[in-house]
Motif scaffolding. Structure first.
Motif, PDB file in Angstrom:
ATOM      1  N   HIS A  54       6.207  -5.931   1.256  1.00  0.00           N
ATOM      2  CA  HIS A  54       5.351  -6.769   0.415  1.00  0.00           C
ATOM      3  C   HIS A  54       5.064  -6.156  -0.950  1.00  0.00           C
ATOM      4  N   PHE A  55       5.425  -4.903  -1.159  1.00  0.00           N
ATOM      5  CA  PHE A  55       5.005  -4.217  -2.379  1.00  0.00           C
ATOM      6  C   PHE A  55       6.008  -4.419  -3.509  1.00  0.00           C
ATOM      7  N   THR A  56       5.446  -4.534  -4.718  1.00  0.00           N
ATOM      8  CA  THR A  56       6.221  -4.679  -5.946  1.00  0.00           C
ATOM      9  C   THR A  56       5.707  -3.653  -6.948  1.00  0.00           C
ATOM     10  N   PRO A  57       6.480  -3.364  -7.994  1.00  0.00           N
ATOM     11  CA  PRO A  57       5.976  -2.449  -9.024  1.00  0.00           C
ATOM     12  C   PRO A  57       4.665  -2.922  -9.633  1.00  0.00           C
ATOM     13  N   GLU A  58       4.494  -4.237  -9.771  1.00  0.00           N
ATOM     14  CA  GLU A  58       3.267  -4.771 -10.350  1.00  0.00           C
ATOM     15  C   GLU A  58       2.066  -4.506  -9.439  1.00  0.00           C
ATOM     16  N   LEU A  59       2.258  -4.659  -8.130  1.00  0.00           N
ATOM     17  CA  LEU A  59       1.170  -4.399  -7.188  1.00  0.00           C
ATOM     18  C   LEU A  59       0.838  -2.913  -7.160  1.00  0.00           C
ATOM     19  N   VAL A  60       1.838  -2.066  -7.177  1.00  0.00           N
ATOM     20  CA  VAL A  60       1.603  -0.623  -7.185  1.00  0.00           C
ATOM     21  C   VAL A  60       0.840  -0.212  -8.444  1.00  0.00           C
ATOM     22  N   ALA A  61       1.192  -0.801  -9.594  1.00  0.00           N
ATOM     23  CA  ALA A  61       0.478  -0.490 -10.835  1.00  0.00           C
ATOM     24  C   ALA A  61      -0.987  -0.910 -10.735  1.00  0.00           C
ATOM     25  N   ALA A  62      -1.246  -2.050 -10.113  1.00  0.00           N
ATOM     26  CA  ALA A  62      -2.632  -2.508  -9.953  1.00  0.00           C
ATOM     27  C   ALA A  62      -3.407  -1.577  -9.022  1.00  0.00           C
ATOM     28  N   LEU A  63      -2.761  -1.080  -7.992  1.00  0.00           N
ATOM     29  CA  LEU A  63      -3.409  -0.112  -7.094  1.00  0.00           C
ATOM     30  C   LEU A  63      -3.704   1.190  -7.828  1.00  0.00           C
ATOM     31  N   ASP A  64      -2.767   1.620  -8.665  1.00  0.00           N
ATOM     32  CA  ASP A  64      -3.001   2.826  -9.473  1.00  0.00           C
ATOM     33  C   ASP A  64      -4.230   2.637 -10.361  1.00  0.00           C
ATOM     34  N   ASP A  65      -4.322   1.480 -11.002  1.00  0.00           N
ATOM     35  CA  ASP A  65      -5.451   1.207 -11.890  1.00  0.00           C
ATOM     36  C   ASP A  65      -6.776   1.189 -11.133  1.00  0.00           C
ATOM     37  N   ALA A  66      -6.717   0.817  -9.841  1.00  0.00           N
ATOM     38  CA  ALA A  66      -7.927   0.756  -9.021  1.00  0.00           C
ATOM     39  C   ALA A  66      -8.295   2.113  -8.429  1.00  0.00           C
ATOM     40  N   GLY A  67      -7.491   3.149  -8.702  1.00  0.00           N
ATOM     41  CA  GLY A  67      -7.778   4.482  -8.192  1.00  0.00           C
ATOM     42  C   GLY A  67      -7.371   4.695  -6.753  1.00  0.00           C
ATOM     43  N   ARG A 100      -1.749  -9.611  -2.917  1.00  0.00           N
ATOM     44  CA  ARG A 100      -2.137  -9.225  -4.273  1.00  0.00           C
ATOM     45  C   ARG A 100      -3.621  -8.882  -4.376  1.00  0.00           C
ATOM     46  N   ASP A 101      -4.404  -9.229  -3.356  1.00  0.00           N
ATOM     47  CA  ASP A 101      -5.823  -8.887  -3.349  1.00  0.00           C
ATOM     48  C   ASP A 101      -6.073  -7.452  -2.912  1.00  0.00           C
ATOM     49  N   LEU A 102      -5.039  -6.739  -2.490  1.00  0.00           N
ATOM     50  CA  LEU A 102      -5.216  -5.405  -1.916  1.00  0.00           C
ATOM     51  C   LEU A 102      -5.997  -4.455  -2.820  1.00  0.00           C
ATOM     52  N   PRO A 103      -5.746  -4.399  -4.131  1.00  0.00           N
ATOM     53  CA  PRO A 103      -6.517  -3.463  -4.965  1.00  0.00           C
ATOM     54  C   PRO A 103      -8.028  -3.696  -4.900  1.00  0.00           C
ATOM     55  N   SER A 104      -8.458  -4.948  -4.736  1.00  0.00           N
ATOM     56  CA  SER A 104      -9.896  -5.236  -4.668  1.00  0.00           C
ATOM     57  C   SER A 104     -10.452  -5.043  -3.263  1.00  0.00           C
ATOM     58  N   LEU A 105      -9.600  -4.957  -2.275  1.00  0.00           N
ATOM     59  CA  LEU A 105     -10.040  -4.775  -0.891  1.00  0.00           C
ATOM     60  C   LEU A 105     -10.194  -3.300  -0.522  1.00  0.00           C
ATOM     61  N   LEU A 106      -9.568  -2.430  -1.307  1.00  0.00           N
ATOM     62  CA  LEU A 106      -9.680  -0.987  -1.092  1.00  0.00           C
ATOM     63  C   LEU A 106     -10.598  -0.398  -2.155  1.00  0.00           C
ATOM     64  N   LYS A 107     -10.881   0.879  -2.032  1.00  0.00           N
ATOM     65  CA  LYS A 107     -11.780   1.514  -3.000  1.00  0.00           C
ATOM     66  C   LYS A 107     -11.115   2.753  -3.581  1.00  0.00           C
ATOM     67  N   ALA A 108     -11.585   3.163  -4.741  1.00  0.00           N
ATOM     68  CA  ALA A 108     -11.041   4.367  -5.380  1.00  0.00           C
ATOM     69  C   ALA A 108     -11.191   5.547  -4.422  1.00  0.00           C
ATOM     70  N   GLY A 109     -10.133   6.324  -4.297  1.00  0.00           N
ATOM     71  CA  GLY A 109     -10.136   7.462  -3.389  1.00  0.00           C
ATOM     72  C   GLY A 109      -9.432   7.191  -2.073  1.00  0.00           C
ATOM     73  N   ASP A 110      -9.277   5.901  -1.705  1.00  0.00           N
ATOM     74  CA  ASP A 110      -8.472   5.566  -0.534  1.00  0.00           C
ATOM     75  C   ASP A 110      -7.011   5.920  -0.812  1.00  0.00           C
ATOM     76  N   VAL A 111      -6.242   6.165   0.250  1.00  0.00           N
ATOM     77  CA  VAL A 111      -4.833   6.522   0.099  1.00  0.00           C
ATOM     78  C   VAL A 111      -3.986   5.656   1.025  1.00  0.00           C
ATOM     79  N   LEU A 112      -2.995   4.986   0.456  1.00  0.00           N
ATOM     80  CA  LEU A 112      -2.004   4.244   1.227  1.00  0.00           C
ATOM     81  C   LEU A 112      -0.842   5.178   1.558  1.00  0.00           C
ATOM     82  N   VAL A 113      -0.385   5.158   2.801  1.00  0.00           N
ATOM     83  CA  VAL A 113       0.707   6.029   3.223  1.00  0.00           C
ATOM     84  C   VAL A 113       1.907   5.171   3.593  1.00  0.00           C
TER      85      VAL A 113
END
Length: 343
Positions: free
Chosen positions: A184-197, A44-57
């Motif tokens: 490991h991914f859930t809709p909630e985690l994906v939404a948080a990643l979206d919010d983090a750019g 769940r810490d993934l959004p804070s460990l990445l930065k806006a503009g990064d892309v998960l594949v």
């Protein structure tokens, strides 16, 4: 390179038999650079460990119930589908193969049967499924989810695995093993990643049962990888190249995504559209061209995937990371915890 260099001792109780619940509650070991401190985090810490503009594949392959139990006459026969040949034929690893000859009919129950057409040099068979129904329909009726041997030896496959061993991104039928980092991914985690750019893209690599096979050779030069079919759409390649040109990092979610991205990229570092087989084998000394990081679970000793992560981060670094994970009671393998590797 000697295969024994990638060996380590794992206490059996560290092998996860069920996933974390909810899925994004799993732990994640963050390993950055050659000498930096390792950090014990959570998925769940993934959004804070990445930065806006990064892309998960992500890999959007869907696991089919590719484990079959049947009979040839009185002989019990097990089959694990490995790779599609055409609409009705699959390459399969056969248990009790000494009781099967080319031309034999294997009955799998539920009106599902297949002809063992041909034994291949690696000992597997080509199975031709009988009848007019799509093979996917037949497998839903007669097959089980193909859990890895290190789980299947410890407990029975059950109905819960139909859900647990499938990612939220699953869309394209054809895998006989899950791209487990994406579990490991859930809709909630994906939404948080979206919010983090943080962006996301998907490709397709149909993972084969060869991913479970041990490396039997003593030296990596003598190991032959099984091929798997994959596809990267042109527009996906274009967006990934644009993201990287803008300073974003390409983070593969799982070794399957990484291997396909590297297969589609030339020395110029440009990711290209891809459709076909890949048998890429990544070992230390490999020069990565497409990815800037990897999110992945913890892998088996002396496996091709342990070699891959060692190629990305350095063997000594990964051996230290695995020692840390074992000492701190991380859960290993397909249903286990995760790691984020940033060279």
């Amino acid at each position: 390179m000697k295969v024994d260099l990638f060996d380590f001792d794992l206490p059996p109780e560290r092998i996860a038999l069920r996933p974390a619940r909810p899925r994004d509650a799993a732990r994640m070991l963050v390993v950055e650079g050659a000498e930096g401190a390792m950090r014990d985090c959570g998925v769940r810490d993934l959004p804070s460990l990445l930065k806006a503009g990064d892309v998960l594949v992500f890999n959007d392959t869907r696991v089919i119930p590719a484990q079959l139990e049947g009979r040839r006459g009185e002989a019990k026969i097990g089959a694990t589908l490995h790779k599609r040949v055409d609409l009705r034929r699959w390459q399969a690893f056969i248990r009790n193969a000494k009781r099967v000859r080319a031309g034999d009919l294997i009955e799998f129950g539920g009106g599902v049967s297949a002809i063992a057409e041909e034994r291949l040099p690696d000992g597997s068979f080509i199975l031709a499924f009988q009848g007019d129904e799509p093979v996917e329909v037949l497998l839903e009726r007669a097959g089980r989810m193909p859990l890895p041997p290190y789980i299947a030896r410890k407990r029975e496959t059950d109905a819960q695995d139909r859900e647990d061993y499938q990612t939220m991104f699953a869309a394209e039928d054809g895998a006989v093993a899950a791209p487990t980092a994406s579990l490991h991914f859930t809709p909630e985690l994906v939404a948080a990643l979206d919010d983090a750019g943080v962006g996301r893209e998907t490709l397709t690599l149909h993972v084969g049962a060869g991913t479970f096979l041990p490396v039997k050779a003593d030296d990596t030069d003598d190991h032959a990888m099984h091929s798997e079919w994959g596809r990267i759409e042109p527009e996906v390649a274009d967006r990934l190249n644009a993201a990287r040109a803008s300073g974003g990092r390409i983070i593969a979610v799982g070794t399957t995504s990484l291997r396909l991205l590297e297969s589609a990229t030339q020395d110029d570092g440009v990711i290209r559209a891809f459709a076909g087989d890949t048998d890429i084998f990544i070992t230390p000394g490999y020069q990565f061209r497409a990815v800037d990081g990897l999110m992945t679970n913890f892998h088996l000793p002396k496996s091709t995937l342990m070699m891959l992560v060692s190629a990305l981060m350095g063997r000594d670094r990964m051996m230290a990371a695995y020692a840390h994970a074992i000492a701190n009671e991380y859960r290993f393998y397909s249903y286990g915890d995760s790691s984020l590797l940033i060279p």
